[in-house]
Structure formats: C-alpha cells, structure tokens
Design a protein around this motif. Sequence first.
Motif, short mmCIF file in Angstrom:
data_model
loop_
_atom_site.label_atom_id
_atom_site.label_comp_id
_atom_site.label_asym_id
_atom_site.label_seq_id
_atom_site.Cartn_x
_atom_site.Cartn_y
_atom_site.Cartn_z
N ALA A 45 0.83 -1.20 0.00
CA ALA A 45 0.00 0.00 0.00
C ALA A 45 0.87 1.26 0.00
O ALA A 45 0.59 2.21 -0.74
CB ALA A 45 -0.93 -0.01 1.21
N ALA A 46 1.93 1.25 0.79
CA ALA A 46 2.82 2.41 0.87
C ALA A 46 3.51 2.66 -0.47
O ALA A 46 3.77 3.81 -0.84
CB ALA A 46 3.85 2.21 1.97
N LEU A 47 3.81 1.59 -1.18
CA LEU A 47 4.48 1.71 -2.47
C LEU A 47 3.50 1.90 -3.62
O LEU A 47 3.92 2.16 -4.76
CB LEU A 47 5.36 0.48 -2.74
N GLY A 48 2.22 1.73 -3.34
CA GLY A 48 1.20 1.88 -4.38
C GLY A 48 1.21 0.76 -5.40
O GLY A 48 0.92 0.99 -6.57
N ILE A 49 1.55 -0.45 -4.96
CA ILE A 49 1.57 -1.59 -5.86
C ILE A 49 0.60 -2.66 -5.36
O ILE A 49 0.30 -2.73 -4.17
CB ILE A 49 2.99 -2.18 -6.01
N LYS A 50 0.14 -3.48 -6.28
CA LYS A 50 -0.79 -4.55 -5.92
C LYS A 50 -0.02 -5.76 -5.40
O LYS A 50 1.05 -6.10 -5.91
CB LYS A 50 -1.60 -4.99 -7.15
N GLN A 51 -0.59 -6.41 -4.40
CA GLN A 51 0.02 -7.62 -3.86
C GLN A 51 0.15 -8.68 -4.95
O GLN A 51 1.18 -9.35 -5.05
CB GLN A 51 -0.83 -8.17 -2.72
N SER A 52 -0.87 -8.81 -5.77
CA SER A 52 -0.85 -9.82 -6.82
C SER A 52 0.26 -9.55 -7.83
O SER A 52 0.86 -10.50 -8.37
CB SER A 52 -2.20 -9.89 -7.53
N ASP A 53 0.57 -8.28 -8.09
CA ASP A 53 1.65 -7.95 -9.01
C ASP A 53 3.01 -8.37 -8.45
O ASP A 53 3.87 -8.88 -9.18
CB ASP A 53 1.66 -6.45 -9.33
N VAL A 54 3.19 -8.18 -7.16
CA VAL A 54 4.45 -8.58 -6.51
C VAL A 54 4.61 -10.10 -6.57
O VAL A 54 5.68 -10.61 -6.91
CB VAL A 54 4.49 -8.09 -5.04
#
Length: 69
Positions: A45-54
């Motif tokens: 959330a802090a990085l503005g990325i989706k968990q699924s993308d990681v």
Amino acid sequence: MPRKPKDGKPFDQVKYMQEWAKENMATVNCRYKKEFVVEFKESCAALGIKQSDVIRKAMQEVIDQAKNK
C-alpha cells in the motif's frame, strides 16, 4: 459483442465467466505469520503496488531462472 442465446435460453454471462475461470485459472495458497502478512500488505500500500503484481513478478522470476538453468 453480446453472445447469442443457445437453444432459446438467454446467455448467462456469470455462468460463462465461472466456467472459464474453472477451466483456465488456478489458485496458489500459502500461509505466513500474521505480522509478516500485515507488513507485506502495508508495504504494498505504501508503495502503491498490488500484492498480486508482486507475487506474479516473483513467480515469473522463478520460472525464468528454471528455464535458464
């Protein structure tokens, strides 16, 4: 373009999507300590990325490593 009804029955988009997902998708399950998961979610959330993308990126890196072995 909408699909045409078969046998006089209206096309059921939800049923179609569920059947497609059942045939073409799979789930990866894992369990980690709650604190670790909370920290991961907060970090995404802090990085503005989706968990699924990681997770997808990590999985693809492993696949690529295995292919280049």
